[in-house]
Structures are given as structure tokens and as C-alpha cells.
Design a protein around this motif. Structure first.
Motif, PDB file in Angstrom:
ATOM      1  N   VAL A  26       0.839  -1.203   0.000  1.00 40.15           N
ATOM      2  CA  VAL A  26       0.000   0.000   0.000  1.00 40.15           C
ATOM      3  C   VAL A  26       0.872   1.250   0.000  1.00 40.15           C
ATOM      4  O   VAL A  26       0.584   2.229  -0.688  1.00 40.15           O
ATOM      5  CB  VAL A  26      -0.966  -0.007   1.202  1.00 40.15           C
ATOM      6  N   ALA A  27       1.966   1.224   0.764  1.00 40.80           N
ATOM      7  CA  ALA A  27       2.881   2.361   0.780  1.00 40.80           C
ATOM      8  C   ALA A  27       3.452   2.623  -0.611  1.00 40.80           C
ATOM      9  O   ALA A  27       3.586   3.776  -1.034  1.00 40.80           O
ATOM     10  CB  ALA A  27       4.005   2.125   1.786  1.00 40.80           C
ATOM     11  N   SER A  28       3.776   1.553  -1.343  1.00 39.89           N
ATOM     12  CA  SER A  28       4.302   1.738  -2.697  1.00 39.89           C
ATOM     13  C   SER A  28       3.223   2.272  -3.636  1.00 39.89           C
ATOM     14  O   SER A  28       3.516   3.090  -4.512  1.00 39.89           O
ATOM     15  CB  SER A  28       4.879   0.424  -3.231  1.00 39.89           C
ATOM     16  N   TRP A  29       1.962   1.827  -3.443  1.00 39.07           N
ATOM     17  CA  TRP A  29       0.865   2.366  -4.255  1.00 39.07           C
ATOM     18  C   TRP A  29       0.703   3.875  -4.018  1.00 39.07           C
ATOM     19  O   TRP A  29       0.461   4.640  -4.951  1.00 39.07           O
ATOM     20  CB  TRP A  29      -0.451   1.676  -3.932  1.00 39.07           C
ATOM     21  N   LYS A  30       0.851   4.283  -2.756  1.00 41.72           N
ATOM     22  CA  LYS A  30       0.723   5.710  -2.434  1.00 41.72           C
ATOM     23  C   LYS A  30       1.806   6.518  -3.146  1.00 41.72           C
ATOM     24  O   LYS A  30       1.543   7.589  -3.700  1.00 41.72           O
ATOM     25  CB  LYS A  30       0.816   5.920  -0.922  1.00 41.72           C
ATOM     26  N   ARG A  31       3.051   5.998  -3.117  1.00 41.89           N
ATOM     27  CA  ARG A  31       4.142   6.716  -3.780  1.00 41.89           C
ATOM     28  C   ARG A  31       3.881   6.836  -5.276  1.00 41.89           C
ATOM     29  O   ARG A  31       4.124   7.887  -5.882  1.00 41.89           O
ATOM     30  CB  ARG A  31       5.469   6.003  -3.520  1.00 41.89           C
ATOM     31  N   GLU A  32       3.380   5.767  -5.877  1.00 41.62           N
ATOM     32  CA  GLU A  32       3.066   5.805  -7.304  1.00 41.62           C
ATOM     33  C   GLU A  32       1.971   6.819  -7.600  1.00 41.62           C
ATOM     34  O   GLU A  32       2.046   7.570  -8.587  1.00 41.62           O
ATOM     35  CB  GLU A  32       2.630   4.417  -7.775  1.00 41.62           C
ATOM     36  N   ALA A  33       0.937   6.854  -6.734  1.00 45.61           N
ATOM     37  CA  ALA A  33      -0.174   7.781  -6.945  1.00 45.61           C
ATOM     38  C   ALA A  33       0.304   9.229  -6.857  1.00 45.61           C
ATOM     39  O   ALA A  33      -0.083  10.075  -7.677  1.00 45.61           O
ATOM     40  CB  ALA A  33      -1.276   7.515  -5.920  1.00 45.61           C
ATOM     41  N   MET A  34       1.162   9.507  -5.874  1.00 47.42           N
ATOM     42  CA  MET A  34       1.669  10.878  -5.731  1.00 47.42           C
ATOM     43  C   MET A  34       2.584  11.241  -6.893  1.00 47.42           C
ATOM     44  O   MET A  34       2.571  12.380  -7.374  1.00 47.42           O
ATOM     45  CB  MET A  34       2.380  11.029  -4.395  1.00 47.42           C
ATOM     46  N   ALA A  35       3.372  10.267  -7.365  1.00 45.93           N
ATOM     47  CA  ALA A  35       4.247  10.524  -8.516  1.00 45.93           C
ATOM     48  C   ALA A  35       3.437  10.829  -9.771  1.00 45.93           C
ATOM     49  O   ALA A  35       3.876  11.585 -10.640  1.00 45.93           O
ATOM     50  CB  ALA A  35       5.159   9.324  -8.758  1.00 45.93           C
ATOM     51  N   ASP A  36       2.220  10.252  -9.847  1.00 48.78           N
ATOM     52  CA  ASP A  36       1.340  10.503 -10.987  1.00 48.78           C
ATOM     53  C   ASP A  36       0.553  11.798 -10.830  1.00 48.78           C
ATOM     54  O   ASP A  36      -0.284  12.132 -11.676  1.00 48.78           O
ATOM     55  CB  ASP A  36       0.360   9.339 -11.158  1.00 48.78           C
ATOM     56  N   GLY A  37       0.782  12.518  -9.719  1.00 45.05           N
ATOM     57  CA  GLY A  37       0.123  13.805  -9.522  1.00 45.05           C
ATOM     58  C   GLY A  37      -1.253  13.729  -8.887  1.00 45.05           C
ATOM     59  O   GLY A  37      -1.970  14.738  -8.872  1.00 45.05           O
ATOM     60  N   LEU A  38      -1.634  12.564  -8.357  1.00 47.69           N
ATOM     61  CA  LEU A  38      -2.940  12.449  -7.721  1.00 47.69           C
ATOM     62  C   LEU A  38      -2.946  13.180  -6.379  1.00 47.69           C
ATOM     63  O   LEU A  38      -1.980  13.096  -5.609  1.00 47.69           O
ATOM     64  CB  LEU A  38      -3.304  10.983  -7.482  1.00 47.69           C
ATOM     65  N   HIS A  39      -4.022  13.884  -6.094  1.00 52.19           N
ATOM     66  CA  HIS A  39      -4.212  14.517  -4.795  1.00 52.19           C
ATOM     67  C   HIS A  39      -4.827  13.458  -3.881  1.00 52.19           C
ATOM     68  O   HIS A  39      -6.013  13.151  -3.977  1.00 52.19           O
ATOM     69  CB  HIS A  39      -5.134  15.727  -4.919  1.00 52.19           C
ATOM     70  N   MET A  40      -3.995  12.903  -3.005  1.00 51.11           N
ATOM     71  CA  MET A  40      -4.399  11.724  -2.253  1.00 51.11           C
ATOM     72  C   MET A  40      -5.103  12.086  -0.950  1.00 51.11           C
ATOM     73  O   MET A  40      -4.756  13.045  -0.271  1.00 51.11           O
ATOM     74  CB  MET A  40      -3.178  10.859  -1.947  1.00 51.11           C
ATOM     75  N   ILE A  41      -6.119  11.271  -0.597  1.00 49.95           N
ATOM     76  CA  ILE A  41      -6.750  11.296   0.721  1.00 49.95           C
ATOM     77  C   ILE A  41      -6.407   9.966   1.362  1.00 49.95           C
ATOM     78  O   ILE A  41      -6.892   8.921   0.953  1.00 49.95           O
ATOM     79  CB  ILE A  41      -8.275  11.497   0.623  1.00 49.95           C
ATOM     80  N   ASP A  42      -5.562  10.004   2.371  1.00 45.30           N
ATOM     81  CA  ASP A  42      -5.015   8.788   2.965  1.00 45.30           C
ATOM     82  C   ASP A  42      -5.851   8.357   4.166  1.00 45.30           C
ATOM     83  O   ASP A  42      -5.767   8.947   5.248  1.00 45.30           O
ATOM     84  CB  ASP A  42      -3.563   9.014   3.386  1.00 45.30           C
ATOM     85  N   LEU A  43      -6.665   7.323   3.961  1.00 41.72           N
ATOM     86  CA  LEU A  43      -7.492   6.754   5.023  1.00 41.72           C
ATOM     87  C   LEU A  43      -6.983   5.358   5.377  1.00 41.72           C
ATOM     88  O   LEU A  43      -7.758   4.506   5.803  1.00 41.72           O
ATOM     89  CB  LEU A  43      -8.962   6.700   4.584  1.00 41.72           C
ATOM     90  N   GLY A  44      -5.691   5.153   5.217  1.00 42.08           N
ATOM     91  CA  GLY A  44      -5.107   3.845   5.444  1.00 42.08           C
ATOM     92  C   GLY A  44      -4.627   3.630   6.868  1.00 42.08           C
ATOM     93  O   GLY A  44      -5.103   2.743   7.571  1.00 42.08           O
ATOM     94  N   ILE A  45      -3.694   4.453   7.318  1.00 43.60           N
ATOM     95  CA  ILE A  45      -3.071   4.247   8.623  1.00 43.60           C
ATOM     96  C   ILE A  45      -3.854   4.994   9.698  1.00 43.60           C
ATOM     97  O   ILE A  45      -4.204   6.167   9.533  1.00 43.60           O
ATOM     98  CB  ILE A  45      -1.606   4.724   8.607  1.00 43.60           C
ATOM     99  N   GLY A  46      -4.088   4.325  10.829  1.00 41.40           N
ATOM    100  CA  GLY A  46      -4.877   4.904  11.914  1.00 41.40           C
ATOM    101  C   GLY A  46      -4.059   5.789  12.817  1.00 41.40           C
ATOM    102  O   GLY A  46      -3.922   5.516  14.017  1.00 41.40           O
ATOM    103  N   SER A  47      -3.509   6.871  12.281  1.00 40.12           N
ATOM    104  CA  SER A  47      -2.734   7.817  13.079  1.00 40.12           C
ATOM    105  C   SER A  47      -3.553   9.079  13.275  1.00 40.12           C
ATOM    106  O   SER A  47      -3.988   9.700  12.292  1.00 40.12           O
ATOM    107  CB  SER A  47      -1.417   8.158  12.372  1.00 40.12           C
ATOM    108  N   PRO A  48      -3.809   9.489  14.528  1.00 36.72           N
ATOM    109  CA  PRO A  48      -4.639  10.679  14.766  1.00 36.72           C
ATOM    110  C   PRO A  48      -4.109  11.901  14.036  1.00 36.72           C
ATOM    111  O   PRO A  48      -2.896  12.127  13.969  1.00 36.72           O
ATOM    112  CB  PRO A  48      -4.557  10.859  16.287  1.00 36.72           C
ATOM    113  N   ASP A  49      -5.014  12.687  13.478  1.00 37.80           N
ATOM    114  CA  ASP A  49      -4.630  13.862  12.711  1.00 37.80           C
ATOM    115  C   ASP A  49      -4.726  15.150  13.522  1.00 37.80           C
ATOM    116  O   ASP A  49      -4.484  16.230  12.990  1.00 37.80           O
ATOM    117  CB  ASP A  49      -5.507  13.972  11.456  1.00 37.80           C
TER     118      ASP A  49
END
Length: 408
Positions: A26-49
Motif C-alpha cells: 500500500v505504501a508503494s501504491w501511495k508513492r506511485e499515486a503521488m508521482a502521478d500527480g494524484l491529490h491523495m486522501i489517505d485513510l489507510g493508517i490509523g494515526s490521529p490527525d
């Protein structure tokens, strides 16, 4: 650049048994998405915001500036935090715990979960673990050389283990059973009647119950998750992990505690005495402030109410987009069965494929259920770690993906 050594391998094979490779994927998918210019909403890791309350941060900042804060804190000391934790246990659950012999401070509950099997088991012992389950449960057994007996947690059983369905030969052969309610990733809850049945089994077969209660304070709709230590006689067969990470937005501080059976608590304390020197004193003082806030008023309730609002906003938005997701009673997670796809190619996907294609298509990251065990296939875990407006935007993107609106 240095070439890799061609001789001896400097890596333990044990590492391959730690965690789930899907998290790395999943971490590698995120890097690929950001490299492709996608504006990501990360609902993967349960870290308080969000940060802790200002009053908690103030205590931490003042303690950090004191000259006397930089000695070894020592695992065996730290009595003020342990006394505060014991007071909170009594305030919250009516549980009387001796802070000297029945409680040990930890660098977060994951620290204790990672080391407990090494402290109370020998290589070749066995333990009952939930499937799905938080990855550190299995990783801790791998580190200790302990064999896992898996308990399937099924939707038709409200994600509770079938205690009577576990053969007596298995009960008699395990050192401990691990349960986690409110549950990560399933968001399921358990009541005292379940714990009474579990304690009866533990007494009958002389098994230790390890209860991961890290999400006790994130519950909704009037639900108040109990402690198993509330039951008469539970201290003879139960230890319970508590954490300040999610309830008080203190995940980066790394502080929690184990409470319960004296022998097991002592074993973990002895192991920890040989591993580290305890939690940084200013963090312990911030933890005391957080627990006092909870006992005095709204410290916990404000965080719980925030996640309840996010849950409602997100699930209502998902349902409006055609994904009918169950509404959990607790935790910061949604455990969602894969939706019916409205275009041919997505009709028979695995959870991994669904998660990967959704991230690549619309920039929303979630965790495939199989990351938590084989029984998680067909589901995804979604973390409520964005503000309501962002969660609603995520739901709109997911809706377009499910319908195939963005496909030519």
C-alpha cells in the motif's frame, strides 16, 4: 554506490514473519499515486490527525525545559504515572489495581504487545490469536518462537470468537488467548457476558487472557466498553493493555500500560528492565495530565465525539454514493465489505485489487482486509483520520470509482 555483499546474509529470516507485506505494498501504491500527480486522501493508517489538548502539551513543554528531566526514567520507577493509571482504572471501570505489582508503564501498548509473549512463553508454546487481527499479535509470536492457533472472527458471530467451538485439546495446549474489543480492524465490541464466558474458559483450562483494550475510549451511541478486569477473580487470569495514543491524540508520545495478573505483569517488567530505561519523564507527566483531564471532565469525550461525527458524515456520504456500509459502535475505523461494482471488470476483485485500483483511480487509500489475516478477504479497513469535509470528498471520489464514472 556500494555493491551488495555476496557472502553471509545480514538479515534474519524471522523478519519475513513480522507484520503484513500488504502494508508495504500500500505504501508503494501511495508513492506511485503521488508521482502521478494524484491529490491523495489517505485513510489507510490509523494515526490521529489532531494534537493533544493544549493543557497536555503545556505540561509536556514545561517538563521538557526542566533540567531534571533528562536522567534515565527507569522502568521500575515512574510511580506517579502508574498511580495515575491505577486511579483512572478505578474511575473508569471501578477496578482496583496495585500500581506497584499489577501495573507496568510501556512505550505504547504495541511495545507491550510485541514483548509479552517473550516474557511469559517459551519457544514451542502456543497461543490463540484472532483472525482478522492486528499484525503485531502474530509478529510477537514469531519473535518469541510461539505457535499461533487462529480463531476466525466472522460477521455472522458479530466478530466474536466461538469459544465453545475451540476444542478442549486446543484450550489445554495454549499458554494464552488474545482478544481485542473494541476491535481493530473490525470495530466490533464485546459486553461483560462475553467476558464472563471467556473467563470461565480461562479458569477451566488455566489459560491467561490478554485483552487489548486500546480503543476503550472511542465508542459511540452511548456504548461504554467494559474492562474484563471488572469481573470478580479476573486478576488471576487476565492482563489488559491500555493506550493513550488514540483516546488522547498522543500516538507520537508512545505511552501506555499493562494492568492485571501480577506474575505476567512482573514478567513483562523484568524483560523491559533489560531492554530499555522506560518512558521519557516529560511524556509520563503529559500522560498523567491526560488521565487527570479524563477523570475531571471532557478530555476523552471530546475525542470520541469527534470520531462519532466523522463516522456519521462519512457513512452517510458513502451510502448516498451507493456503498451501504455498516455503522460501527467504536474505534476510529470502518470495516467495510467490498461494494457491488457497477462495471464489469470490478465485479470479482480481491480486497487488494479493489484497494489498489481505487487508489490509482481516485486517490483514496484504504487497507485491504487480508492485511489482518485470511478472514479479512472481501473487506477493507478505512481510517477516519481526516476532517468531515475531506471524508465526504473521499466518499464522492469512491462513488465515482464504484460507478465507473471515470472510465472510458
Amino acid at each position: 554506490m556500494h555493491n551488495d555483499a555476496r557472502g553471509r546474509r545480514w538479515r534474519s529470516g524471522r523478519l519475513s514473519q513480522l507484520g503484513s507485506s500488504i502494508f508495504a505494498e500500500v505504501a508503494s501504491w501511495k508513492r506511485e499515486a503521488m508521482a502521478d500527480g494524484l491529490h491523495m486522501i489517505d485513510l489507510g493508517i490509523g494515526s490521529p490527525d489532531r494534537p493533544p489538548l493544549a493543557s497536555i502539551r503545556s505540561v509536556l513543554s514545561e517538563a521538557v525545559l526542566r533540567d531534571d528531566s533528562y536522567a534515565y526514567p527507569a522502568v521500575g520507577s515512574g510511580m506517579p504515572f502508574k498511580e495515575a493509571a491505577a486511579a483512572w482504572m478505578h474511575h473508569r471501570f471501578g477496578v482496583q489495581a496495585d500500581p506497584v505489582s499489577e501495573l507496568v508503564t510501556l512505550m505504547g501498548s504495541q511495545d507491550g504487545l510485541a514483548h509479552l509473549a517473550m516474557a511469559i512463553c517459551d519457544p514451542g508454546d502456543r497461543a490463540l490469536l484472532p483472525d482478522p487481527g492486528y499484525p503485531i499479535y502474530g509478529a510477537s509470536l514469531a519473535l518469541a518462537g510461539v505457535q499461533a492457533e487462529l480463531m476466525p472472527l466472522l460477521e455472522q458471530n458479530h466478530y466474536l470468537p466461538d469459544l465453545d467451538g475451540i476444542p478442549s485439546s486446543v484450550w489445554d495446549g495454549v499458554k494464552f488467548i488474545l482478544v481485542n474489543y473494541p476491535n481493530n480492524p473490525l470495530s466490533a465490541v464485546a459486553d461483560l457476558s462475553f467476558y464472563e464466558r471467556l473467563l470461565h474458559k480461562a479458569k477451566k483450562h488455566d489459560v491467561l487472557v490478554v485483552h487489548d483494550l486500546a480503543y476503550s475510549e472511542l465508542a459511540f451511541d452511548g456504548c461504554r466498553p467494559p474492562s474484563m478486569l471488572q469481573l470478580p477473580g479476573a486478576f488471576h487470569h487476565v492482563v489488559e493493555f491500555h493506550s493513550l495514543s488514540k483516546s488522547f491524540n498522543m500516538a507520537g508520545c508512545r505511552i501506555g500500560f499493562l494492568v492485571g495478573n501480577k506474575e505476567a505483569v512482573s514478567a513483562l517488567r523484568e524483560l523491559k528492565d533489560n531492554i530499555d530505561y522506560g518512558v521519557f519523564t516529560p511524556i509520563q507527566e503529559a500522560g498523567i495530565a491526560a488521565l487527570k483531564e479524563a477523570m475531571a471532565g471532557d478530555g476523552r469525550a471530546a475525542v470520541s465525539a469527534m470520531y462519532e461525527r466523522r463516522r456519521d458524515a462519512f457513512i452517510n456520504a458513502l451510502r448516498a454514493e451507493g456503498w451501504n456500509v455498516n455503522k460501527p459502535k467504536a474505534t476510529m475505523f470502518i470495516w467495510a465489505k467490498l461494494p457491488q461494482m457497477n462495471w464489469d471488470n470490478g465485479s470479482n476483485w480481491s480486497a487488494r485489487t479493489f484497494s489498489r485500483e481505487m487508489l490509482r483511480s481516485c486517490g483514496v487509500a484504504v487497507i485491504p482486509g487480508e492485511a489482518f489475516g485470511s478472514e479479512g478477504e472481501g473487506y477493507v479497513r478505512i481510517a477516519l483520520v481526516e476532517e468531515e469535509a475531506r471524508l465526504q470528498e473521499a466518499a464522492r471520489r469512491i462513488g465515482r470509482f464504484i460507478r465507473g464514472d471515470d472510465r472510458s
